[in-house]
Design a protein around this motif. Structure first.
Motif, PDB file in Angstrom:
ATOM      1  N   LEU A 100       0.823  -1.210   0.000  1.00  0.00           N
ATOM      2  CA  LEU A 100       0.000   0.000   0.000  1.00  0.00           C
ATOM      3  C   LEU A 100       0.860   1.264   0.000  1.00  0.00           C
ATOM      4  N   SER A 101       1.927   1.254   0.813  1.00  0.00           N
ATOM      5  CA  SER A 101       2.815   2.416   0.808  1.00  0.00           C
ATOM      6  C   SER A 101       4.175   2.012   1.349  1.00  0.00           C
ATOM      7  N   VAL A 102       5.187   2.778   0.977  1.00  0.00           N
ATOM      8  CA  VAL A 102       6.560   2.476   1.397  1.00  0.00           C
ATOM      9  C   VAL A 102       7.218   3.762   1.865  1.00  0.00           C
ATOM     10  N   SER A 103       7.906   3.721   3.004  1.00  0.00           N
ATOM     11  CA  SER A 103       8.657   4.905   3.418  1.00  0.00           C
ATOM     12  C   SER A 103       9.951   4.444   4.067  1.00  0.00           C
ATOM     13  N   SER A 104      10.891   5.363   4.194  1.00  0.00           N
ATOM     14  CA  SER A 104      12.139   4.951   4.832  1.00  0.00           C
ATOM     15  C   SER A 104      12.746   6.106   5.592  1.00  0.00           C
ATOM     16  N   ARG A 105      13.475   5.786   6.653  1.00  0.00           N
ATOM     17  CA  ARG A 105      14.181   6.839   7.388  1.00  0.00           C
ATOM     18  C   ARG A 105      15.458   6.276   7.986  1.00  0.00           C
ATOM     19  N   ARG A 106      16.349   7.210   8.307  1.00  0.00           N
ATOM     20  CA  ARG A 106      17.619   6.816   8.874  1.00  0.00           C
ATOM     21  C   ARG A 106      17.491   6.790  10.396  1.00  0.00           C
ATOM     22  N   LEU A 107      18.020   5.747  11.008  1.00  0.00           N
ATOM     23  CA  LEU A 107      17.965   5.655  12.465  1.00  0.00           C
ATOM     24  C   LEU A 107      19.260   6.185  13.056  1.00  0.00           C
ATOM     25  N   ARG A 108      19.256   6.390  14.360  1.00  0.00           N
ATOM     26  CA  ARG A 108      20.513   6.753  15.001  1.00  0.00           C
ATOM     27  C   ARG A 108      21.518   5.628  14.757  1.00  0.00           C
ATOM     28  N   GLY A 109      22.764   5.980  14.559  1.00  0.00           N
ATOM     29  CA  GLY A 109      23.763   4.943  14.276  1.00  0.00           C
ATOM     30  C   GLY A 109      23.853   4.653  12.786  1.00  0.00           C
ATOM     31  N   GLY A 110      23.060   5.358  11.981  1.00  0.00           N
ATOM     32  CA  GLY A 110      23.209   5.262  10.529  1.00  0.00           C
ATOM     33  C   GLY A 110      22.421   4.145   9.882  1.00  0.00           C
ATOM     34  N   ARG A 111      21.753   3.306  10.684  1.00  0.00           N
ATOM     35  CA  ARG A 111      20.994   2.223  10.072  1.00  0.00           C
ATOM     36  C   ARG A 111      19.755   2.778   9.381  1.00  0.00           C
ATOM     37  N   ASN A 157      18.288  -2.148   7.688  1.00  0.00           N
ATOM     38  CA  ASN A 157      19.482  -2.321   6.852  1.00  0.00           C
ATOM     39  C   ASN A 157      19.215  -3.018   5.529  1.00  0.00           C
ATOM     40  N   GLN A 158      18.071  -2.791   4.947  1.00  0.00           N
ATOM     41  CA  GLN A 158      17.778  -3.354   3.619  1.00  0.00           C
ATOM     42  C   GLN A 158      17.216  -2.223   2.777  1.00  0.00           C
ATOM     43  N   THR A 175       9.052  -8.218  11.045  1.00  0.00           N
ATOM     44  CA  THR A 175      10.367  -7.593  10.910  1.00  0.00           C
ATOM     45  C   THR A 175      11.269  -8.470  10.043  1.00  0.00           C
ATOM     46  N   ASN A 176      11.874  -7.855   9.033  1.00  0.00           N
ATOM     47  CA  ASN A 176      12.776  -8.567   8.108  1.00  0.00           C
ATOM     48  C   ASN A 176      12.235  -9.930   7.646  1.00  0.00           C
ATOM     49  N   PRO A 177      11.005  -9.972   7.129  1.00  0.00           N
ATOM     50  CA  PRO A 177      10.477 -11.261   6.660  1.00  0.00           C
ATOM     51  C   PRO A 177      11.074 -11.657   5.309  1.00  0.00           C
ATOM     52  N   VAL A 178      10.773 -12.905   4.892  1.00  0.00           N
ATOM     53  CA  VAL A 178      11.124 -13.348   3.540  1.00  0.00           C
ATOM     54  C   VAL A 178      10.023 -12.856   2.609  1.00  0.00           C
ATOM     55  N   VAL A 179      10.423 -12.222   1.503  1.00  0.00           N
ATOM     56  CA  VAL A 179       9.421 -11.644   0.609  1.00  0.00           C
ATOM     57  C   VAL A 179       9.540 -12.254  -0.777  1.00  0.00           C
TER      58      VAL A 179
END
Ligand code: ADP
Ligand code: MG
Length: 705
Positions: free
Chosen positions: A67-78, A98-99, A128-132
């Protein structure tokens, strides 16, 4: 199939030069390749849980749309990619750490199958981090998922649509079935056309299973037909030398032996006697775990040649091993005399020669002359024995040690050593690699097999420990020291000769220096690796054998053949980097005398899950065959062939671990289809298929004939 294999994939709609290149990268060049590019798994849409019914804590597959995709940087650069997915029953969120590439992969509206564990995050369902698996816009109850290649840029729905188009364009003419009806009904397999359709687009999983059975049968049948026809043709063509296996020389040799033969050794010798007493050349595999006493059996075969006035040759994979064999045979044959009517005494010493790559030119010339005149009774060497300049007077028995390191065409070359009189020497191949029965039937289908399944008596079991962590390592070295102080000797094996930055495996050289100053300080520590000059190697081995060294730091050059009964400790460093068979071989270097032996497998900090399973299996079992079966399971399908086969794989679906009954079925079928002279004339369609198939494979895979 032959026709489909002559049609370039570019002839399909949607495959241009760019896609063609991508397909080539995954081994698909022709329409046949595409039709045998099988789904990795299937997703049965109707059997998936709707999001609303997915229970928190369960591992499930959800089929949904992005439906929607977003991304952001976490502390520590991940980077965190969050994806909203939904099906008719509800929505949930999927997050990836980290993907970052997921943001490009998962676009709005895409249908995906997601496998993972359902979590509860602030009252919402989340994975979290499932196989897609990407399903694209495909409909249908059961969706095949093809092996995808991110780098090549081929999506599973691309493959599905090309496969569908190929099938559609095949349909007017149909796909012929070369397997006769009676054979199909005997083994209850479906027609080939149905199998090809149902493996890609089954309407039920039971159709898929039937399709798989048929295609597995096809793969194994092709291999068995090739093996059997080559074998029968070879037998019809080749003429060898018939020997008299019983006689004074052989009796004398058996009288000299300081111990009783094991039952298995006796049986193997009887098999060999029966083989070499006919003029049909022997073609036998002698399979026996490390320490099972193969050398004596080999020597028996060589001596039968000598007794009959011919020569025997023993070929080893490396110089070190050739030297080892030479020394072992020399010890066994020490002052052994053989009948010679031209001598006044009626006897002469048996002449054993080593043809090594190292000696001087004069020495080499002398050895070559002895080989040519027949003065040399038994010749030991490496593949140097295959060189043009080596001409035997009358070679009648050839033993090849550890054949998995030899190309099969080399094996053929050596057999032609007897080219002068055009008679083919008898061949005995020895291997310590335990091959599971199924695999042996396929890989060595062209050889008869004798198995040494009984160890000589009086062996003490080897205790194997998996050593993890600095404390355990320290206590191991102190155990090693006490063994040495009690008069025993130790091997320390390191994986690489020189430092490599990419693999931080310890080098033998560094390790030798480190141990001599550290854990083994004050002891006599030798070094052995493949890059040392042969004379140095021999000197080091002799010192170790005669007790002049307490420990030997070595690379895997000591993997096979070395026999020092007083050595009771084997330490393998970075053991997680070795394969199961190799570790088992290394362990077999100890436990050869009357003292209890131990093997320490030292692993790096974080071994991979399969390495963990390997090391566990080795600590639990010392039975080579059992370990080989485990290894086959761990390594999965087809990989058994990796080292022997550089061309395209024969077995894409069939698994030697899983499909034992089909291996047997294919063997039985091949026996029924092929006439005694190796001809498939009664089945022209199969003959044609085998011809074509043989031309596709790595030519070295089977002996050229
Ligand atoms: P393999 O090559 O199969 O690993 P070897 O031929 O090197 O094994 O034999 C291992 C050891 O067992 C050698 O020291 C050999 O002398 C000894 N041996 C072989 N056969 C017997 C037997 N029948 N009884 C006792 N010891 C034996
Ligand atoms: Mg051996």
């Amino acid at each position: 199939m032959r026709e489909l294999d002559s049609i370039d994939v570019q002839r399909l709609n949607g495959v241009g030069p760019h896609r063609r290149k991508a397909l080539h990268a995954v081994g698909v060049e022709t329409v046949f390749d595409l039709l045998t590019y099988y789904p990795r798994r299937y997703i049965d849409r109707t059997a998936q849980a709707p999001i609303s019914e997915a229970a928190v804590g369960a591992e499930i597959t959800v089929v949904a749309d992005v439906l929607s995709v977003s991304s952001r940087r976490l502390r520590g650069g991940r980077r965190l990619v969050s994806v909203e997915v939904g099906d008719a029953s509800g929505t949930m969120s999927v997050i990836f750490f980290n993907q970052a590439w997921r943001e490009r992969q998962l676009t709005d509206g895409l249908a995906v199958a997601i496998f993972g564990k359902v979590e509860n995050y602030r009252g919402r369902k989340q994975m979290t981090n499932p196989v897609v698996d990407l399903l694209g816009d495909r409909t249908g109850r059961i969706v095949p998922v093809y092996p995808q290649s991110e780098t090549a840029g081929i999506a599973t729905w691309d493959v599905a649509s090309w496969v569908a188009e190929a099938q559609r364009r095949c349909s007017p003419r149909g796909i012929a079935d070369p397997v006769p009806d009676w054979l199909r009904s005997r083994f209850q397999v479906v027609e080939r056309a149905a199998a090809v359709a149902d493996i890609h687009e089954p309407s039920s999983m039971s159709d898929q299973a039937a399709a798989r059975n048929r295609l597995v049968f096809d793969e194994l049948l092709r291999v068995q037909l090739m093996l059997r026809s080559q074998r029968l043709a070879r037998e019809a063509r080749e003429l060898g030398i018939a020997h008299e296996p019983a006689g004074d020389l052989i009796e004398g040799f058996h009288r000299l032996l300081p111990y009783e033969l094991t039952g298995a050794q006796r049986r193997a010798m009887a098999d060999i006697d029966a083989d070499v007493s006919t003029s049909r050349p022997m073609h036998r595999l002698l399979q026996g775990d490390v320490g099972s006493g193969k050398t004596l059996v080999a020597l028996h075969a060589l001596l039968v040649a000598v007794q009959n006035g011919h020569q025997g040759a023993l070929m080893a994979p490396t110089e070190v091993l050739a030297e080892q064999h030479f020394i072992a045979l020399r010890a066994l044959l020490d002052s052994f005399e053989i009948p010679d009517s031209e001598r006044l005494s009626g006897m002469r010493p048996l002449r054993l020669c080593l043809l090594s790559g190292s000696g001087s030119a004069t020495q080499r010339r002398e050895v070559l002359a002895e080989i040519a005149t027949g003065a040399a009774d038994i010749v030991v060497g490496t593949h140097a024995l295959l060189e043009e300049s080596v001409k035997f007077g009358s070679l009648s028995v050839v033993v090849v040690d550890e054949q998995h390191r030899f190309g099969v065409s080399q094996r053929a070359q050596l057999r032609e050593g007897g080219r002068d009189d055009r008679r083919i020497p008898h061949l005995l191949v020895m291997t310590a690699t335990p091959i599971p029965r199924t695999a042996a039937m396929t890989v060595y289908g062209d050889l008869d097999v004798s198995v040494l399944d009984e160890l000589p008596p009086g062996r003490t079991p080897i205790t194997t420990q998996w050593v993890r962590g600095p404390l355990a390592v320290e206590s191991m070295w102190s155990d090693v020291r006490s063994e040495i102080e009690a008069g025993r000797q130790a091997y320390v094996v390191c994986p690489l000769i020189t430092e490599s930055e990419s693999l931080d495996a310890r080098s033998a050289e560094r390790m030798h220096a480190e141990l001599a100053d550290g854990s083994l300080a004050g002891l006599r520590v030798g070094l052995l690796h493949g890059r040392m000059p042969p004379a140095d190697k021999e000197r080091t081995m002799t010192r170790f054998r005669t007790g002049g060294l307490d420990a030997l730091v070595a690379t895997t050059v000591i993997e096979v053949g070395i026999d020092v009964p007083n050595a009771t400790v084997m330490v393998v460093l970075s053991a997680d980097r070795f394969g199961m068979a190799q570790l088992h071989q290394l362990r077999g270097r100890v436990g050869r005398g009357s003292h209890a032996s131990s093997c320490y497998l030292v692993s790096d900090d974080e071994p991979t899950p399969t390495a963990v399973q390997r090391l566990t299996a080795l600590s639990e079992s010392s039975d080579g065959f059992e370990l080989a079966e485990r290894d086959l399971e761990l390594r999965g399908e087809g990989t058994l062939f990796d080292e022997r086969q550089s061309g395209r794989s024969d077995l894409k679906l069939a698994s030697l671990a899983r499909d034992l009954t089909w291996v047997q079925a294919a063997r039985d079928a091949a026996a029924d289809l092929i006439a005694a002279d190796g001809d498939l004339d009664a089945h022209p369609a199969l003959a044609d298929e085998i011809d074509w198939f043989a031309s596709r494979r790595d030519p070295d895979y089977l002996q050229r004939g």
